[in-house]
Scaffold this motif. Sequence first.
Motif, PDB file in Angstrom:
ATOM      1  N   SER A  49       4.508   5.600  -3.047  1.00 54.34           N
ATOM      2  CA  SER A  49       5.004   4.718  -4.107  1.00 54.34           C
ATOM      3  C   SER A  49       4.114   3.516  -4.387  1.00 54.34           C
ATOM      4  CB  SER A  49       6.419   4.242  -3.745  1.00 54.34           C
ATOM      5  OG  SER A  49       7.278   5.343  -3.533  1.00 54.34           O
ATOM      6  N   ALA A  50       2.842   3.571  -4.007  1.00 53.76           N
ATOM      7  CA  ALA A  50       1.899   2.515  -4.393  1.00 53.76           C
ATOM      8  C   ALA A  50       1.309   2.917  -5.738  1.00 53.76           C
ATOM      9  CB  ALA A  50       0.812   2.343  -3.339  1.00 53.76           C
ATOM     10  N   LEU A  51       2.066   2.674  -6.808  1.00 54.99           N
ATOM     11  CA  LEU A  51       1.782   3.254  -8.116  1.00 54.99           C
ATOM     12  C   LEU A  51       1.598   2.198  -9.207  1.00 54.99           C
ATOM     13  CD1 LEU A  51       4.356   6.200  -7.861  1.00 54.99           C
ATOM     14  CD2 LEU A  51       1.860   6.342  -7.654  1.00 54.99           C
ATOM     15  N   LEU A  52       1.237   0.975  -8.804  1.00 52.04           N
ATOM     16  CA  LEU A  52       1.028  -0.112  -9.756  1.00 52.04           C
ATOM     17  C   LEU A  52       2.274  -0.388 -10.590  1.00 52.04           C
ATOM     18  CD1 LEU A  52      -2.634   0.669 -10.944  1.00 52.04           C
ATOM     19  CD2 LEU A  52      -1.899  -1.117  -9.345  1.00 52.04           C
ATOM     20  N   ASP A  53       3.435  -0.210  -9.981  1.00 52.47           N
ATOM     21  CA  ASP A  53       4.685  -0.483 -10.691  1.00 52.47           C
ATOM     22  C   ASP A  53       4.799  -1.973 -11.004  1.00 52.47           C
ATOM     23  OD1 ASP A  53       5.862   2.134 -10.763  1.00 52.47           O
ATOM     24  OD2 ASP A  53       6.272   1.961  -8.624  1.00 52.47           O
ATOM     25  N   PRO A  54       5.150  -2.332 -12.236  1.00 51.50           N
ATOM     26  CA  PRO A  54       5.280  -3.755 -12.580  1.00 51.50           C
ATOM     27  C   PRO A  54       6.299  -4.497 -11.723  1.00 51.50           C
ATOM     28  CG  PRO A  54       5.151  -2.429 -14.572  1.00 51.50           C
ATOM     29  CD  PRO A  54       5.285  -1.471 -13.427  1.00 51.50           C
ATOM     30  N   PHE A  55       7.408  -3.829 -11.346  1.00 56.53           N
ATOM     31  CA  PHE A  55       8.405  -4.535 -10.535  1.00 56.53           C
ATOM     32  C   PHE A  55       7.853  -4.847  -9.149  1.00 56.53           C
ATOM     33  CE2 PHE A  55       9.474   0.030 -10.324  1.00 56.53           C
ATOM     34  CZ  PHE A  55       9.397   0.273  -8.962  1.00 56.53           C
ATOM     35  N   THR A  56       6.970  -3.994  -8.618  1.00 57.89           N
ATOM     36  CA  THR A  56       6.355  -4.301  -7.330  1.00 57.89           C
ATOM     37  C   THR A  56       5.458  -5.517  -7.444  1.00 57.89           C
ATOM     38  OG1 THR A  56       6.438  -1.966  -6.691  1.00 57.89           O
ATOM     39  CG2 THR A  56       4.943  -3.395  -5.456  1.00 57.89           C
ATOM     40  N   GLY A  70       0.825  -1.196   0.000  1.00 57.25           N
ATOM     41  CA  GLY A  70       0.000   0.000   0.000  1.00 57.25           C
ATOM     42  C   GLY A  70       0.861   1.248   0.000  1.00 57.25           C
ATOM     43  N   SER A  71       0.271   2.348   0.403  1.00 58.20           N
ATOM     44  CA  SER A  71       0.882   3.680   0.335  1.00 58.20           C
ATOM     45  C   SER A  71       1.496   4.058   1.677  1.00 58.20           C
ATOM     46  CB  SER A  71      -0.184   4.697  -0.062  1.00 58.20           C
ATOM     47  OG  SER A  71      -1.145   4.821   0.997  1.00 58.20           O
ATOM     48  N   SER A  72       1.703   5.366   1.883  1.00 62.23           N
ATOM     49  CA  SER A  72       2.272   5.837   3.147  1.00 62.23           C
ATOM     50  C   SER A  72       1.385   5.492   4.336  1.00 62.23           C
ATOM     51  CB  SER A  72       2.480   7.361   3.095  1.00 62.23           C
ATOM     52  OG  SER A  72       1.257   8.028   2.829  1.00 62.23           O
ATOM     53  N   ILE A  73       0.082   5.374   4.111  1.00 63.14           N
ATOM     54  CA  ILE A  73      -0.822   5.016   5.213  1.00 63.14           C
ATOM     55  C   ILE A  73      -0.509   3.602   5.688  1.00 63.14           C
ATOM     56  CG2 ILE A  73      -3.247   4.707   5.845  1.00 63.14           C
ATOM     57  CD1 ILE A  73      -3.890   6.849   3.681  1.00 63.14           C
ATOM     58  N   SER A  74      -0.256   2.695   4.736  1.00 63.15           N
ATOM     59  CA  SER A  74       0.158   1.337   5.095  1.00 63.15           C
ATOM     60  C   SER A  74       1.592   1.306   5.611  1.00 63.15           C
ATOM     61  CB  SER A  74       0.032   0.409   3.883  1.00 63.15           C
ATOM     62  OG  SER A  74      -1.298   0.341   3.428  1.00 63.15           O
ATOM     63  N   HIS A  75       2.435   2.181   5.085  1.00 61.62           N
ATOM     64  CA  HIS A  75       3.818   2.299   5.546  1.00 61.62           C
ATOM     65  C   HIS A  75       3.853   2.659   7.031  1.00 61.62           C
ATOM     66  CE1 HIS A  75       8.098   3.860   4.429  1.00 61.62           C
ATOM     67  NE2 HIS A  75       8.029   3.728   5.731  1.00 61.62           N
ATOM     68  N   GLY A 128      -1.485  16.295  -5.780  1.00 63.64           N
ATOM     69  CA  GLY A 128      -1.481  16.832  -4.441  1.00 63.64           C
ATOM     70  C   GLY A 128      -0.258  17.705  -4.234  1.00 63.64           C
ATOM     71  N   ALA A 129      -0.337  18.595  -3.276  1.00 61.16           N
ATOM     72  CA  ALA A 129       0.774  19.515  -3.026  1.00 61.16           C
ATOM     73  C   ALA A 129       0.816  19.872  -1.554  1.00 61.16           C
ATOM     74  CB  ALA A 129       0.623  20.788  -3.867  1.00 61.16           C
ATOM     75  N   ILE A 181      -4.633   6.213  -3.369  1.00 58.04           N
ATOM     76  CA  ILE A 181      -4.299   7.584  -3.001  1.00 58.04           C
ATOM     77  C   ILE A 181      -3.060   8.089  -3.725  1.00 58.04           C
ATOM     78  CG2 ILE A 181      -3.035   6.867  -0.930  1.00 58.04           C
ATOM     79  CD1 ILE A 181      -5.182  10.059  -1.379  1.00 58.04           C
ATOM     80  N   ASN A 182      -2.027   7.268  -3.874  1.00 54.00           N
ATOM     81  CA  ASN A 182      -0.811   7.742  -4.539  1.00 54.00           C
ATOM     82  C   ASN A 182      -1.032   8.006  -6.024  1.00 54.00           C
ATOM     83  OD1 ASN A 182       1.546   5.733  -2.582  1.00 54.00           O
ATOM     84  ND2 ASN A 182       0.627   7.723  -2.169  1.00 54.00           N
TER      85      ASN A 182
END
Length: 403
Positions: free
Chosen positions: A223-230, A187-192, A299-300, A248-249
């Motif tokens: 970094s939960a961005l559906l990256d193929p390496f993940t 997951g994202s930073s929330i899961s981190h 987001g910013a 969210i990411n």
Amino acid sequence: MNDRLDDVPGSPAANWISTPITADLLRGALDLEHTERGVLPHRLPAWARAQCADGQLAMAEAQPSGVRLVLRTRATAIELDALPTKVTYQGAPPRPDGVYDLLVDGRLADHASVPGGNVRTVDMTTGSAETRPGPVGTVRFADLPDSVKDVEIWLPHNEITQLVALRTDALVEPVPAGHRKVWLHHGSSISHGSNAETPTTTWPALAAARGGAELINLGLSGSALLDPFTARVVRDTPADLISIKIGINLVNADLMRLRAFTPAVHGFLDTIREGHPTIPLLVVAPIHCPIHEDTPGPGAFDLSALRAGKVRFRATGDPAERAAGKLTLGVIRDELARIVKQRAVDDPNLHYLDGRDLYGEADFAELPLPDQLHPDAATHRRIGERFAALAFGPGGPFAAEGA
């Protein structure tokens, strides 16, 4: 019990025994890099890290969320030398030192921090960062029971941590794998664990404890961005239960449009199923986050809040851009639910969980997100408890057979 440990009583702290820190003493890490100072646990293997030069991912995967030293020993005192890299944001108040949680036979017994270390200062207005080197520090746990026990030292979830030396006043050995199911979560930073107080009180750690599971946490901040390496890392990592929390990411990075999102989700799931064709696989949609419910990214940082010494986030997109395929949390939830329903016809072990069942609009009214994006410690606990009930509880996708 191991006779070698039973036959060696705890000795005075002056008689330290040094033990090399090796992979068989670590859980939750997928790689162990040897550095000039010691060893650095990674949550992504080297081949995956080589496929992406993003600095945010490099920092996130090297922060050892869910990584812990696991030892069997009758030591009454333990010292761990470590070199942390702490992150601060220019203009914002210093963040507290990361926490090391000590568990003895599965129960929290103590916690401590390592002073000093490297300090990485990030300028949120420009995105630049500078690292100031610092010294190695020591965390010490004493007055432990003089009997053979299983000890876990959970490393700080929010500090890159090089492990330099391990000392005890009695012999240690690895703990054999038990009968608990391995739960791999991405997951994202929330899961981190962003804004959780300690490594054992991130919501995945809390849910794993309640569910009786062995956690591998691939929550990667930003970094939960559906990256193929993940997806390939998840595919290749032995696990009994898998969950992926997506949304969210992708919104706050403004990374893709709906046209790319749908096949990317299918591809991510296809890759995981290549290595885990039948185990329970839970797709978790985003929790409630008002700034991005109907407003796309990017987001910013809220610079006006920063000038007041606070960290706060805002959405900068235009809700009208949804018509052109821009993603919002609402759009993502609808599409994830549709994808899982479609695939579950042929994949009965694929499940969906709406993140608003973990933290919804009413929860935001009671426990608002302090920076408009990340949960606080109380909210981590609530999310962890609810996930444990919905996923590991009776009738849940991770429930034990017969539950």
